[in-house]
Write an enzyme that holds these catalytic residues in place. Sequence first.
Site, short mmCIF file in Angstrom:
data_model
loop_
_atom_site.label_atom_id
_atom_site.label_comp_id
_atom_site.label_asym_id
_atom_site.label_seq_id
_atom_site.Cartn_x
_atom_site.Cartn_y
_atom_site.Cartn_z
N SER A 159 0.61 -1.08 -0.09
CA SER A 159 0.04 -0.08 0.04
C SER A 159 0.83 1.37 0.01
O SER A 159 2.27 1.22 0.35
CB SER A 159 -0.90 -0.11 1.43
OG SER A 159 -1.47 1.25 1.24
N TYR A 209 -1.33 -0.75 10.71
CA TYR A 209 -1.54 -1.09 9.39
C TYR A 209 -0.39 -0.81 8.42
O TYR A 209 0.06 -1.27 7.71
CB TYR A 209 -2.80 -0.46 8.69
CG TYR A 209 -3.09 -0.74 7.45
CD1 TYR A 209 -3.49 -1.95 6.90
CD2 TYR A 209 -2.73 0.30 6.32
CE1 TYR A 209 -3.88 -2.35 5.74
CE2 TYR A 209 -3.14 -0.06 4.88
CZ TYR A 209 -3.51 -1.33 4.81
OH TYR A 209 -3.72 -1.56 3.16
#
Length: 257
Positions: free
Chosen positions: A150, A163
């Site tokens: 990501s 995350y």
Amino acid sequence: MKARRVEKIMNIAGKVALVTGASSGIGAATARKLATEGITVGLAARRHDRLETLVSEITKAGGHAIPLVTDVTDLVSCQEAAKSLIAQFGRIDVLVNNAGLMPLSSVDSLKVDEWQQMVDVNISGALNATAAVLPQMIAQHSGHIFNMSSIAGRKVFTGLAVYCATKAAVTAFSDGLRMEIGPKHNIRVTCIQPGAVKSELYDHITDADYRKQMDDLAESMTFLEGEDIADSILFALKSPARMDVAELFVLPTEQGW
């Protein structure tokens, strides 16, 4: 002067792929896209009903897919999925490590269970699936592994500390994996690093303030679609054999990061 040889794009029809997190979002979009290109797709996820629906959809469109109920946090489950594909089709050419969770919260909220779930799925899940397919790819002396990181693996955002840490780990693992198995075993590794994508990831957010923040963001800008990421995977997969597309950042045009 000797003419320069021009290598065509890879012929991917007839290959076999394992896609984790295939029951929705990027995983489902990728499975559909690969199937339209003539790839047999093993759909790995926990929700059997979703997998059966997707298999039916792909089959009606002329593709070939099989459901593989899989828990990526369990190495044995991943190994069984890989064994099933190999038993039926004799090989595994592509792995898309897509399964992931993103429950936003501030660290001082101490949502430790959610932290552990992210570590288990986002990191251990990618490691388990890779370990499950790697022996076959090494035996074939060919393969392509896609790891879904990501933009959050490169840039840290408030509410995403854990995350971001998991996605940074995926990015680092991708680099090391590529260096270790690329030249030695002829296996390509591509790390996909998307920005904001429409998906069910946001359904995992239990913190009301951060859920509202994501909802507001979705109203203020146009998110990427799962198909956009699937197209990026297809681009790297079709690239000539001399190329390894190491990283792909895919951002919405409105996302100025």
